[in-house]
Scaffold this motif. Structure first.
Motif, PDB file in Angstrom:
ATOM      1  N   ALA A  44       0.869  -1.177   0.000  1.00 36.26           N
ATOM      2  CA  ALA A  44       0.000   0.000   0.000  1.00 36.26           C
ATOM      3  C   ALA A  44       0.902   1.221   0.000  1.00 36.26           C
ATOM      4  N   ARG A  45       0.748   2.072  -1.001  1.00 38.24           N
ATOM      5  CA  ARG A  45       1.627   3.231  -1.111  1.00 38.24           C
ATOM      6  C   ARG A  45       0.874   4.408  -1.725  1.00 38.24           C
ATOM      7  N   ARG A  46       1.444   5.593  -1.585  1.00 38.06           N
ATOM      8  CA  ARG A  46       0.874   6.768  -2.232  1.00 38.06           C
ATOM      9  C   ARG A  46       1.118   6.675  -3.734  1.00 38.06           C
ATOM     10  N   SER A  47       0.173   7.196  -4.512  1.00 37.64           N
ATOM     11  CA  SER A  47       0.256   7.136  -5.970  1.00 37.64           C
ATOM     12  C   SER A  47       0.121   8.541  -6.540  1.00 37.64           C
ATOM     13  N   VAL A  48       0.852   8.824  -7.623  1.00 36.12           N
ATOM     14  CA  VAL A  48       0.788  10.155  -8.235  1.00 36.12           C
ATOM     15  C   VAL A  48       0.249  10.090  -9.664  1.00 36.12           C
ATOM     16  N   VAL A  49      -0.201   8.914 -10.113  1.00 31.47           N
ATOM     17  CA  VAL A  49      -0.759   8.782 -11.454  1.00 31.47           C
ATOM     18  C   VAL A  49      -2.121   9.458 -11.483  1.00 31.47           C
ATOM     19  N   SER A  50      -2.352  10.315 -12.481  1.00 25.52           N
ATOM     20  CA  SER A  50      -3.608  11.067 -12.510  1.00 25.52           C
ATOM     21  C   SER A  50      -4.112  11.216 -13.937  1.00 25.52           C
ATOM     22  N   ASP A  51      -5.036  12.148 -14.122  1.00 23.59           N
ATOM     23  CA  ASP A  51      -5.605  12.488 -15.427  1.00 23.59           C
ATOM     24  C   ASP A  51      -6.437  11.353 -16.004  1.00 23.59           C
ATOM     25  N   HIS A  52      -7.270  10.736 -15.166  1.00 28.79           N
ATOM     26  CA  HIS A  52      -8.215   9.738 -15.656  1.00 28.79           C
ATOM     27  C   HIS A  52      -9.474  10.455 -16.135  1.00 28.79           C
ATOM     28  N   ARG A  53      -9.952  10.071 -17.301  1.00 30.17           N
ATOM     29  CA  ARG A  53     -11.098  10.756 -17.886  1.00 30.17           C
ATOM     30  C   ARG A  53     -12.415  10.350 -17.236  1.00 30.17           C
ATOM     31  N   ARG A  54     -12.440   9.173 -16.616  1.00 31.27           N
ATOM     32  CA  ARG A  54     -13.656   8.712 -15.961  1.00 31.27           C
ATOM     33  C   ARG A  54     -13.391   8.465 -14.487  1.00 31.27           C
ATOM     34  N   THR A  55     -14.455   8.517 -13.710  1.00 31.38           N
ATOM     35  CA  THR A  55     -14.309   8.300 -12.273  1.00 31.38           C
ATOM     36  C   THR A  55     -13.892   6.875 -11.964  1.00 31.38           C
ATOM     37  N   VAL A  56     -14.504   5.901 -12.656  1.00 32.41           N
ATOM     38  CA  VAL A  56     -14.180   4.488 -12.464  1.00 32.41           C
ATOM     39  C   VAL A  56     -13.545   3.961 -13.744  1.00 32.41           C
ATOM     40  N   VAL A  57     -12.332   3.445 -13.626  1.00 31.37           N
ATOM     41  CA  VAL A  57     -11.612   2.892 -14.771  1.00 31.37           C
ATOM     42  C   VAL A  57     -11.120   1.503 -14.401  1.00 31.37           C
ATOM     43  N   HIS A  58     -11.445   0.518 -15.240  1.00 24.02           N
ATOM     44  CA  HIS A  58     -10.939  -0.845 -15.052  1.00 24.02           C
ATOM     45  C   HIS A  58     -10.149  -1.204 -16.300  1.00 24.02           C
ATOM     46  N   ASP A  59      -8.836  -1.119 -16.199  1.00 24.55           N
ATOM     47  CA  ASP A  59      -7.954  -1.344 -17.335  1.00 24.55           C
ATOM     48  C   ASP A  59      -7.066  -2.537 -17.040  1.00 24.55           C
ATOM     49  N   GLY A  60      -7.400  -3.674 -17.674  1.00 21.07           N
ATOM     50  CA  GLY A  60      -6.628  -4.887 -17.407  1.00 21.07           C
ATOM     51  C   GLY A  60      -6.805  -5.342 -15.980  1.00 21.07           C
ATOM     52  N   GLU A  61      -5.707  -5.411 -15.230  1.00 21.93           N
ATOM     53  CA  GLU A  61      -5.761  -5.839 -13.831  1.00 21.93           C
ATOM     54  C   GLU A  61      -5.725  -4.657 -12.871  1.00 21.93           C
ATOM     55  N   ARG A  62      -5.974  -3.461 -13.367  1.00 24.62           N
ATOM     56  CA  ARG A  62      -5.931  -2.263 -12.518  1.00 24.62           C
ATOM     57  C   ARG A  62      -7.314  -1.628 -12.451  1.00 24.62           C
ATOM     58  N   LEU A  63      -7.795  -1.391 -11.221  1.00 31.02           N
ATOM     59  CA  LEU A  63      -9.065  -0.720 -10.968  1.00 31.02           C
ATOM     60  C   LEU A  63      -8.776   0.631 -10.329  1.00 31.02           C
ATOM     61  N   VAL A  64      -9.337   1.701 -10.903  1.00 28.38           N
ATOM     62  CA  VAL A  64      -9.128   3.045 -10.395  1.00 28.38           C
ATOM     63  C   VAL A  64     -10.483   3.661 -10.048  1.00 28.38           C
ATOM     64  N   VAL A  65     -10.602   4.181  -8.837  1.00 29.56           N
ATOM     65  CA  VAL A  65     -11.773   4.939  -8.410  1.00 29.56           C
ATOM     66  C   VAL A  65     -11.250   6.316  -8.008  1.00 29.56           C
ATOM     67  N   SER A  66     -11.339   7.264  -8.933  1.00 30.56           N
ATOM     68  CA  SER A  66     -10.689   8.557  -8.737  1.00 30.56           C
ATOM     69  C   SER A  66     -11.686   9.627  -8.308  1.00 30.56           C
ATOM     70  N   VAL A  67     -11.146  10.771  -7.914  1.00 25.36           N
ATOM     71  CA  VAL A  67     -11.932  11.979  -7.645  1.00 25.36           C
ATOM     72  C   VAL A  67     -11.386  13.067  -8.560  1.00 25.36           C
ATOM     73  N   MET A  68     -12.221  13.546  -9.466  1.00 28.44           N
ATOM     74  CA  MET A  68     -11.820  14.561 -10.443  1.00 28.44           C
ATOM     75  C   MET A  68     -10.603  14.103 -11.241  1.00 28.44           C
ATOM     76  N   GLY A  69     -10.564  12.806 -11.522  1.00 26.39           N
ATOM     77  CA  GLY A  69      -9.513  12.253 -12.371  1.00 26.39           C
ATOM     78  C   GLY A  69      -8.267  11.792 -11.660  1.00 26.39           C
ATOM     79  N   ASP A  70      -8.188  11.985 -10.345  1.00 26.78           N
ATOM     80  CA  ASP A  70      -6.956  11.678  -9.620  1.00 26.78           C
ATOM     81  C   ASP A  70      -7.156  10.626  -8.535  1.00 26.78           C
ATOM     82  N   PRO A  71      -6.275   9.601  -8.471  1.00 21.47           N
ATOM     83  CA  PRO A  71      -6.141   8.770  -7.274  1.00 21.47           C
ATOM     84  C   PRO A  71      -4.850   9.164  -6.556  1.00 21.47           C
ATOM     85  N   ASN A  72      -4.734   8.845  -5.285  1.00 22.49           N
ATOM     86  CA  ASN A  72      -3.481   9.152  -4.579  1.00 22.49           C
ATOM     87  C   ASN A  72      -3.006   8.023  -3.672  1.00 22.49           C
ATOM     88  N   VAL A  73      -3.687   6.884  -3.699  1.00 24.29           N
ATOM     89  CA  VAL A  73      -3.248   5.689  -2.982  1.00 24.29           C
ATOM     90  C   VAL A  73      -3.390   4.497  -3.915  1.00 24.29           C
TER      91      VAL A  73
END
Length: 277
Positions: free
Chosen positions: A205-234
């Motif tokens: 579990a670590r902090r993450s700086v990857v951002s600029d997701h166009r959708r709030t929920v993105v499931h790309d391959g084996e990665r699930l992202v639930v962002s706020v305004m395009g950004d996750p941070n964990v």
């Protein structure tokens, strides 16, 4: 086929009749007397249509109740059996907004006993203030500038409704935080999405700086992202990958946004399970 199309037409009429009635009376197309007569005729037709729809609704409701569904859930099943899907979705969205407003007044949050709430609503505070200020200004400007009284009041009603809807929607993240439970992490996007991620395979579990997701929920391959305004941070790493309800395929990495990423990453890091290779 003909009977099915006729029933589909009846279902659409059931949804459109009250809208037509309201439009004729409030827009001034008809005078008050004629408008009232038309409204009464439409309401009578609506009553007949509702009686026609009552039988399939009751049947679906009873089946749902026998399978253990609650009254509200059974009512939703009944509505889905008789109303067009788009109408059901719109109705559920409106009921959801009304519930959000009621919860906001009561300062209620959807957090159960034993759950640890992980907030992510910090960014929405500014949005809520901006929406409220702009909504009030817009309502005042419309009331002053529009000269035709019927149109003016109609636009004011629409503006007030839009403001109420926006405030309710912006309040949703605060009322539905992420939840850390025994054995799983529930990631939410307001009242719209919820994903229960099993933590049995959590290895990092670590902090993450990857951002600029166009959708709030993105499931790309084996990665699930639930962002706020395009950004996750964990970001979490899971080995072996886990199954998340509502998602196709296993998930090995999960990224999400929280207000205090350092504290949440530390909290989840304490729950990591060593993996032997």
């Amino acid at each position: 086929m003909t009977g099915g199309r006729a029933m589909a037409g009846v279902r659409w009429l059931t949804a459109l009749v009250p809208l037509t009635s309201a439009a004729l009376v409030t827009t001034g197309v008809l005078d008050l007397r004629a408008g009232l007569l038309v409204a009464l005729a439409l309401e009578a037709a609506l009553a007949v249509l509702l009686l026609v729809e009552a039988v399939p609704f009751r049947r679906a409701y009873r089946v749902a109740r026998r399978t253990g569904a609650g009254r509200l859930a059974a009512a939703v099943v009944g509505a889905e059996a008789v109303w067009p899907p788009v109408v059901v979705r719109l109705a559920r969205a409106e009921v959801g907004i009304l519930r959000l407003l009621w919860w906001a007044v009561r300062r209620r949050e959807d957090v159960g006993p034993g759950d640890t709430a992980l907030g992510y609503a910090g960014r929405f505070g500014v949005v809520l203030v901006v929406l409220t200020v702009l909504g009030v200004l817009e309502t005042g400007v419309l009331h002053v500038l529009v000269l035709w009284e019927t149109v003016r009041w109609g636009l004011v009603v629409v503006s007030v409704y839009a403001l109420v809807w926006s405030v309710g929607f912006a309040s949703s993240p605060r009322q539905h935080p992420h939840l850390l439970r025994d054995g799983e992490l529930v990631l939410r996007s307001g009242h719209l999405h919820a994903f229960a991620v099993p933590l049995s395979g959590l290895v990092a579990a670590r902090r993450s700086v990857v951002s600029d997701h166009r959708r709030t929920v993105v499931h790309d391959g084996e990665r699930l992202v639930v962002s706020v305004m395009g950004d996750p941070n964990v970001e979490l790493r899971l080995d072996p990958p886990v199954r998340v309800a509502g998602r196709e395929g296993p998930v090995a990495r999960v990224a999400f946004w929280v207000d205090d990423p350092q504290a949440v990453a530390r909290l989840l890091h304490d729950r990591t399970v060593p993996v032997d290779h």
